[in-house]
Design a protein around this motif. Structure first.
Motif, PDB file in Angstrom:
ATOM      1  N   ASN A 128       0.903  -1.388  -0.081  1.00  0.00           N
ATOM      2  CA  ASN A 128       0.124   0.079  -0.001  1.00  0.00           C
ATOM      3  C   ASN A 128       0.823   1.206  -0.006  1.00  0.00           C
ATOM      4  OD1 ASN A 128      -2.606  -0.600  -0.066  1.00  0.00           O
ATOM      5  ND2 ASN A 128      -2.676  -1.617   1.778  1.00  0.00           N
ATOM      6  N   LEU A 129       1.898   1.019   0.863  1.00  0.00           N
ATOM      7  CA  LEU A 129       2.872   2.302   0.871  1.00  0.00           C
ATOM      8  C   LEU A 129       3.471   2.693  -0.505  1.00  0.00           C
ATOM      9  CD1 LEU A 129       4.105   1.950   4.409  1.00  0.00           C
ATOM     10  CD2 LEU A 129       2.791   3.815   3.685  1.00  0.00           C
ATOM     11  N   LEU A 130       4.101   1.469  -1.113  1.00  0.00           N
ATOM     12  CA  LEU A 130       4.651   1.848  -2.417  1.00  0.00           C
ATOM     13  C   LEU A 130       3.687   1.782  -3.666  1.00  0.00           C
ATOM     14  CD1 LEU A 130       7.586  -0.661  -2.039  1.00  0.00           C
ATOM     15  CD2 LEU A 130       7.680   1.700  -1.676  1.00  0.00           C
ATOM     16  N   LEU A 131       2.587   1.333  -3.627  1.00  0.00           N
ATOM     17  CA  LEU A 131       1.813   1.534  -4.632  1.00  0.00           C
ATOM     18  C   LEU A 131       1.845   2.694  -5.461  1.00  0.00           C
ATOM     19  CD1 LEU A 131      -1.575  -0.447  -3.898  1.00  0.00           C
ATOM     20  CD2 LEU A 131       0.020  -1.073  -5.888  1.00  0.00           C
ATOM     21  N   PRO A 132       1.881   4.000  -5.060  1.00  0.00           N
ATOM     22  CA  PRO A 132       1.837   5.226  -5.754  1.00  0.00           C
ATOM     23  C   PRO A 132       3.205   5.136  -6.701  1.00  0.00           C
ATOM     24  CG  PRO A 132       1.361   5.830  -3.506  1.00  0.00           C
ATOM     25  CD  PRO A 132       1.554   4.300  -3.506  1.00  0.00           C
ATOM     26  N   HIS A 133       4.278   4.378  -6.451  1.00  0.00           N
ATOM     27  CA  HIS A 133       5.379   4.238  -7.245  1.00  0.00           C
ATOM     28  C   HIS A 133       5.392   3.056  -8.251  1.00  0.00           C
ATOM     29  CE1 HIS A 133       7.446   7.282  -4.541  1.00  0.00           C
ATOM     30  NE2 HIS A 133       6.973   6.598  -3.575  1.00  0.00           N
ATOM     31  N   ILE A 134       4.529   2.172  -7.978  1.00  0.00           N
ATOM     32  CA  ILE A 134       4.636   1.089  -8.817  1.00  0.00           C
ATOM     33  C   ILE A 134       4.031   0.919 -10.141  1.00  0.00           C
ATOM     34  CG2 ILE A 134       4.031  -1.439  -9.014  1.00  0.00           C
ATOM     35  CD1 ILE A 134       3.995  -1.414  -5.827  1.00  0.00           C
ATOM     36  N   THR A 135       4.425   0.734 -11.205  1.00  0.00           N
ATOM     37  CA  THR A 135       4.140   1.069 -12.398  1.00  0.00           C
ATOM     38  C   THR A 135       3.580  -0.389 -13.281  1.00  0.00           C
ATOM     39  OG1 THR A 135       6.286   0.601 -13.567  1.00  0.00           O
ATOM     40  CG2 THR A 135       5.743   2.816 -12.961  1.00  0.00           C
ATOM     41  N   ASP A 136       4.069  -1.472 -12.987  1.00  0.00           N
ATOM     42  CA  ASP A 136       3.682  -2.611 -13.314  1.00  0.00           C
ATOM     43  C   ASP A 136       2.670  -3.672 -12.797  1.00  0.00           C
ATOM     44  OD1 ASP A 136       3.353  -4.671 -15.312  1.00  0.00           O
ATOM     45  OD2 ASP A 136       5.627  -5.266 -15.322  1.00  0.00           O
ATOM     46  N   ARG A 137       3.640  -4.331 -11.561  1.00  0.00           N
ATOM     47  CA  ARG A 137       2.933  -5.282 -10.952  1.00  0.00           C
ATOM     48  C   ARG A 137       3.269  -5.677  -9.645  1.00  0.00           C
ATOM     49  NH1 ARG A 137       3.976 -10.043 -15.155  1.00  0.00           N
ATOM     50  NH2 ARG A 137       3.801  -8.191 -16.701  1.00  0.00           N
ATOM     51  N   VAL A 138       2.518  -6.340  -8.918  1.00  0.00           N
ATOM     52  CA  VAL A 138       2.870  -6.978  -7.628  1.00  0.00           C
ATOM     53  C   VAL A 138       2.712  -8.334  -7.417  1.00  0.00           C
ATOM     54  CG1 VAL A 138       2.156  -6.843  -5.267  1.00  0.00           C
ATOM     55  CG2 VAL A 138       2.111  -4.709  -6.382  1.00  0.00           C
ATOM     56  N   VAL A 139       3.763  -8.951  -7.076  1.00  0.00           N
ATOM     57  CA  VAL A 139       3.809 -10.480  -6.951  1.00  0.00           C
ATOM     58  C   VAL A 139       3.887 -10.798  -5.726  1.00  0.00           C
ATOM     59  CG1 VAL A 139       4.874 -12.539  -7.854  1.00  0.00           C
ATOM     60  CG2 VAL A 139       4.880 -10.545  -9.456  1.00  0.00           C
ATOM     61  N   THR A 140       2.992 -11.698  -5.160  1.00  0.00           N
ATOM     62  CA  THR A 140       3.033 -12.261  -3.771  1.00  0.00           C
ATOM     63  C   THR A 140       3.121 -13.661  -3.718  1.00  0.00           C
ATOM     64  OG1 THR A 140       1.715 -10.248  -3.287  1.00  0.00           O
ATOM     65  CG2 THR A 140       1.857 -12.337  -1.648  1.00  0.00           C
TER      66      THR A 140
END
Length: 309
Positions: A128-140
């Motif tokens: 949530n804190l990094l989402l404003p910076h993420i441009t492509d994807r989140v892999v968990t």
């Protein structure tokens, strides 16, 4: 998009030059294998570790562009510090770090059961804190343990499992939470019109010093109870990292779950795999999200993402 029949491998990773990736808990095991593969393909990879010296020792073994930053997912202050120190775009966040089968009830610095707090809540807050910076994807990174015997569930009324703690019960709850988090994150990103994609992966059985990736995840090993079976069915660390890498670089539908294509999903080439009914329930996913926001003091940055879209 590659298919299982093509036997996707590390050499199939597209050129990652110009891309930045964060891999949590990456100073050993599958995390380090993930860093090596992505850096080898040209990405700049930020390796996070609780112990910076150990992280730097690991990074020194990796050819390519790699840096180390401190992050302790069992301490929300550390998560906030890491996120506050991030500037600029981040192409991919890989939520890889975690702990498994802690013998006795143990709490994070914020008072959460260690496996739920580290594997889920720490990554929830970080994302949530990094989402404003993420441009492509989140892999968990999740696990087959999310559908272990006993029908794992989120114990909303007793998240710390006080009085009923069992190592695998706690681990399974945390890995189920990873998949529910991915499901709800994908829904929220889509609703906000964001191009960012949320995906999940599991390594199957891998010969890794990270115990959470052991064959203890599987129903078969629980029945067989054989360490020999673990090593006969387990694949090498580099192969165990393939599902995560596949999810990180291939064109896949949002909320996809990637795992090995072999028997019992223990080993094999990465492919889309199924998840338990409990891990597919949108109502539970939304409830978990609300609870996680309350526990971590972080929220989905809808306004920032909508503006960016």
């Amino acid at each position: 998009m590659a298919t299982a029949s093509s036997k996707w491998k590390i050499t199939d990773i597209p050129d990652q030059t110009g891309r930045t990736v964060v891999v949590t808990g990456a100073n050993s095991g599958l995390g380090l294998a993930t860093v090596e593969a992505l850096a080898g393909a040209g990405a700049h990879v930020v390796l996070t570790a609780r112990d910076v010296k150990r992280g730097e020792a690991a990074a020194a073994t990796v050819p390519g562009s790699v840096e180390v930053r401190r992050l302790d997912l069992a301490d929300l202050a550390s998560v906030r510090e890491f996120a506050a120190g991030w500037h600029g775009d981040l192409d991919v966040l890989i939520n890889n770090a975690g702990v498994m089968n802690i013998p006795k009830p143990t709490l994070t610095k914020d008072g959460f059961e260690m496996q739920f707090g580290t594997n889920h809540l720490g990554h929830f807050a970080l994302t949530n804190l990094l989402l404003p910076h993420i441009t492509d994807r989140v892999v968990t990174v999740s696990s087959g343990a999310h559908k272990a015997p006993g029908s794992p569930r989120i114990h909303f009324d007793n998240r710390n499992l006080t009085g009923e703690y069992a190592p695998m019960k706690a681990y399974s709850q945390s890995k189920l939470a990873n998949l529910l988090f991915t499901l709800e994150l994908h829904r929220r990103l889509t609703e906000a019109g964001s191009p960012v994609c949320a995906l999940a992966a599991h390594p199957g059985a891998a010969k890794s010093n990270l115990s959470r990736h052991s064959m203890q995840d599987s129903r078969v090993l629980m029945r067989v109870g054989s360490r020999l079976a673990q090593w006969l069915l387990a694949q090498e660390t580099q192969a165990g990292a393939l599902p995560t890498l596949y999810a990180a670089v291939e064109d896949l539908p949002g909320a996809s779950y990637v795992g090995p294509d072999g028997f019992g999903e223990f080993r094999g080439a990465p492919t889309l795999v199924g998840r338990s009914k409990a891990a597919s329930d949108p109502t539970t996913a939304r409830r978990l999200w609300t609870v996680s926001e309350e526990l971590t003091g972080t929220a989905f940055p809808e306004q920032a993402l909508t503006a960016r879209a």
